[in-house]
Structure formats: C-alpha cells, structure tokens
Design a protein around this motif. Structure first.
Motif, PDB file in Angstrom:
ATOM      1  N   LEU A  90       0.826  -1.209   0.000  1.00 56.12           N
ATOM      2  CA  LEU A  90       0.000   0.000   0.000  1.00 56.12           C
ATOM      3  C   LEU A  90       0.862   1.263   0.000  1.00 56.12           C
ATOM      4  N   SER A  91       2.156   1.095  -0.255  1.00 52.81           N
ATOM      5  CA  SER A  91       3.108   2.222  -0.285  1.00 52.81           C
ATOM      6  C   SER A  91       3.170   2.933   1.063  1.00 52.81           C
ATOM      7  N   LEU A  92       3.054   2.160   2.142  1.00 49.81           N
ATOM      8  CA  LEU A  92       3.118   2.710   3.490  1.00 49.81           C
ATOM      9  C   LEU A  92       4.480   2.410   4.108  1.00 49.81           C
ATOM     10  N   ILE A  93       4.874   3.252   5.043  1.00 49.35           N
ATOM     11  CA  ILE A  93       6.154   3.096   5.731  1.00 49.35           C
ATOM     12  C   ILE A  93       5.892   2.827   7.207  1.00 49.35           C
ATOM     13  N   ILE A  94       6.450   1.744   7.706  1.00 46.06           N
ATOM     14  CA  ILE A  94       6.315   1.410   9.119  1.00 46.06           C
ATOM     15  C   ILE A  94       7.186   2.365   9.946  1.00 46.06           C
ATOM     16  N   ASN A  95       6.599   2.937  10.988  1.00 48.86           N
ATOM     17  CA  ASN A  95       7.352   3.800  11.895  1.00 48.86           C
ATOM     18  C   ASN A  95       8.155   2.908  12.840  1.00 48.86           C
ATOM     19  N   HIS A  96       9.439   2.718  12.519  1.00 53.05           N
ATOM     20  CA  HIS A  96      10.273   1.798  13.303  1.00 53.05           C
ATOM     21  C   HIS A  96      10.613   2.354  14.676  1.00 53.05           C
ATOM     22  N   GLN A  97      10.510   3.668  14.850  1.00 52.60           N
ATOM     23  CA  GLN A  97      10.787   4.246  16.164  1.00 52.60           C
ATOM     24  C   GLN A  97       9.694   3.884  17.167  1.00 52.60           C
ATOM     25  N   LYS A  98       8.482   3.696  16.670  1.00 54.70           N
ATOM     26  CA  LYS A  98       7.370   3.345  17.539  1.00 54.70           C
ATOM     27  C   LYS A  98       7.054   1.853  17.507  1.00 54.70           C
ATOM     28  N   THR A  99       7.715   1.111  16.624  1.00 58.55           N
ATOM     29  CA  THR A  99       7.440  -0.312  16.469  1.00 58.55           C
ATOM     30  C   THR A  99       8.469  -1.134  17.234  1.00 58.55           C
ATOM     31  N   ARG A 100       8.002  -2.048  18.049  1.00 57.90           N
ATOM     32  CA  ARG A 100       8.908  -2.902  18.805  1.00 57.90           C
ATOM     33  C   ARG A 100       8.213  -4.206  19.153  1.00 57.90           C
ATOM     34  N   ILE A 101       9.023  -5.217  19.412  1.00 56.14           N
ATOM     35  CA  ILE A 101       8.511  -6.514  19.852  1.00 56.14           C
ATOM     36  C   ILE A 101       8.735  -6.611  21.359  1.00 56.14           C
ATOM     37  N   THR A 102       7.687  -6.893  22.080  1.00 51.58           N
ATOM     38  CA  THR A 102       7.782  -6.929  23.535  1.00 51.58           C
ATOM     39  C   THR A 102       6.896  -8.044  24.076  1.00 51.58           C
ATOM     40  N   LYS A 103       7.085  -8.349  25.329  1.00 51.77           N
ATOM     41  CA  LYS A 103       6.254  -9.328  26.004  1.00 51.77           C
ATOM     42  C   LYS A 103       5.165  -8.610  26.787  1.00 51.77           C
ATOM     43  N   LEU A 104       4.054  -9.290  26.941  1.00 51.07           N
ATOM     44  CA  LEU A 104       2.927  -8.684  27.634  1.00 51.07           C
ATOM     45  C   LEU A 104       3.262  -8.361  29.080  1.00 51.07           C
ATOM     46  N   LYS A 105       4.163  -9.144  29.675  1.00 54.22           N
ATOM     47  CA  LYS A 105       4.560  -8.875  31.053  1.00 54.22           C
ATOM     48  C   LYS A 105       5.351  -7.577  31.172  1.00 54.22           C
ATOM     49  N   GLU A 106       5.976  -7.151  30.058  1.00 56.50           N
ATOM     50  CA  GLU A 106       6.724  -5.896  30.059  1.00 56.50           C
ATOM     51  C   GLU A 106       5.820  -4.697  29.798  1.00 56.50           C
ATOM     52  N   GLY A 107       4.646  -4.953  29.236  1.00 58.87           N
ATOM     53  CA  GLY A 107       3.674  -3.904  28.998  1.00 58.87           C
ATOM     54  C   GLY A 107       3.918  -3.135  27.713  1.00 58.87           C
ATOM     55  N   PHE A 108       2.855  -2.496  27.223  1.00 63.05           N
ATOM     56  CA  PHE A 108       2.968  -1.661  26.028  1.00 63.05           C
ATOM     57  C   PHE A 108       1.822  -0.650  26.025  1.00 63.05           C
ATOM     58  N   ASN A 109       2.038   0.455  25.295  1.00 61.79           N
ATOM     59  CA  ASN A 109       1.036   1.515  25.162  1.00 61.79           C
ATOM     60  C   ASN A 109       0.312   1.389  23.832  1.00 61.79           C
TER      61      ASN A 109
END
Length: 240
Positions: A90-109
């Motif tokens: 779709l010619s979109l760019i992923i925002n890598h600054q806001k994208t991360r892989i984490t565990k649910l125990k670590e939490g995320f916004n």
C-alpha cells in the motif's frame, strides 16, 4: 467523491496565522484523518484474515485508525515481517521508532492505554491490566491548566462549567480500565486547582485546605469522579 477527497488532500494548512502549501497528505490531528485511515487500511484487515494469518501465524491484528498491534502466540518477528509486506503493497512506511517486539509482562502503550500482564494481588493468578498511560494523564492535567487559572475573573460556576466537558470526556474514555488510582490523582488535581482559585478570589493565603475542604467543594458543584461516574451532590451552593 474522489474529487472531494483529492481537494482535502491538497488543501493548504493554516497554523498560527500562516498559510503553508502542501502537495499531498492530511495534517496530523485533522478530524478527517481517522476516516481516511480506516478506509485505506481496511484492506490490511481483509488480506490478513483472507490469508489465514491469525491461524497460520497465531497472530491477531488489532487496529485503530493508523495504529496497530499484533498479539502473537508464536514468532512475533514473522508476524511483523508479514505485516510489513502488506504495508509496502500500500506504499506505506512502518514507523520503526514506535514499532517494537515486547512481552505482555513488560507492557505496552496503545491509543492512550497501557496494557500489562501481572499477578493479581487477590487471586495470585496472572491477569491483564489496563491503565491510562502516563502521557494521557499528563495531557489531561495540561489541558485543565490551560482552562483554569486562580486569577481568572469568573464565577465559581463558570470555572466548573469550563472543565466539565473535558473531564467528562476523559473519564468516559478510560472508565472501563483499572483506573481507580488515576481517577483519585485527577480528582486531587482538580480540587487543588479549584481550591486555589477560590482562595485567591477571597484574597486569602495558602492553598485553602481549611477554608475549602473537599466536602465543601462538592457542595459547590465540583465534579466528583467515582469509578468512572461523575456524580453531583443534591445540595448546590451558588457562588460565594
């Protein structure tokens, strides 16, 4: 309809009295941006399910406008790779600054909420808790500071009416979360702002705790937040 959409995507931006021309795009914060995002990104939801990724990758896609999260039971890297491929189509760019892989125990916004998995203090079992993010709590305080001032030449009822829609909107948005502590802090912040305003109005000194305890503020009509419900006392004192 396409002509109308094109016009909204090429309209100039007015900011602080200055007109800025742009070639394409919707200004950040524009009310039409969520609508366009949902229409445009709807294809990602359709392709994600048509390819059977929820079953093949054990990854469910949750999206709100242009924000998305992938809840994975297996490899999160593979799910992110497949999602990135769809975005590129779709010619979109992923925002890598806001994208991360984490565990649910670590939490995320996500969209103003903080999700985390932790042990319940009562049952001892792992449960998912949802809180307003620290940024969301600071944002509502900043907005209330902007609307209220202890030197404002207004009546107490006007003071309350100014903050009522702002507080009501924030409370309704977060009332279905584990928000009791955040509501207590917000209530204290509102009461202190109102108390200092009343003290200055009477040309008093200090914070006004003795002259204006919480019970008196509520009888004057100040908002009372309790489990997401805004309640008012039966007796309201008009003015001072």
């Amino acid at each position: 309809m396409l002509k109308l959409i094109k016009q909204t995507l090429t309209t100039s931006i007015a900011k602080q009295g200055k007109i800025t021309c742009k070639k394409v795009g919707v200004p950040q914060g524009s009310p039409i941006s969520p609508l366009y995002s949902n229409i445009y990104l709807n294809v990602i939801d359709q392709v994600w399910h048509s390819r059977g990724y929820p079953e093949k990758l054990s990854a469910t896609l949750h999206r709100y406008c242009d924000d998305a999260i992938l809840v994975c039971r297996k490899s999160a890297s593979l799910a992110l790779e497949k999602f990135t491929e769809l975005a590129k189509r779709l010619s979109l760019i992923i925002n890598h600054q806001k994208t991360r892989i984490t565990k649910l125990k670590e939490g995320f916004n996500f969209i103003g909420f903080y999700f985390v998995k932790r042990k319940s203090p009562t049952s001892g079992r792992n449960s998912i808790y949802v809180f307003p993010t620290k940024q969301s709590q600071q944002s509502i305080r900043n907005r209330l500071k902007y609307l209220t001032c202890r030197r404002a030449p207004i009546k107490p009822q006007t003071f309350i009416e100014q903050i009522k829609p702002v507080v009501l909107g924030w409370v309704n948005y977060f009332k279905h979360t584990n928000v009791s502590e955040a509501f207590v802090r917000l209530q204290d912040f509102i009461n202190n702002r109102f108390r200092r305003y009343l003290t200055h109005r009477r040309k008093g000194r200090g914070c006004g705790w003795q002259s204006y305890p919480n019970s008196k503020l509520y009888t004057m009509g100040m908002l009372y937040i309790d489990s997401g419900m805004i309640k008012y006392p039966e007796r309201v004192v008009q003015g001072l």
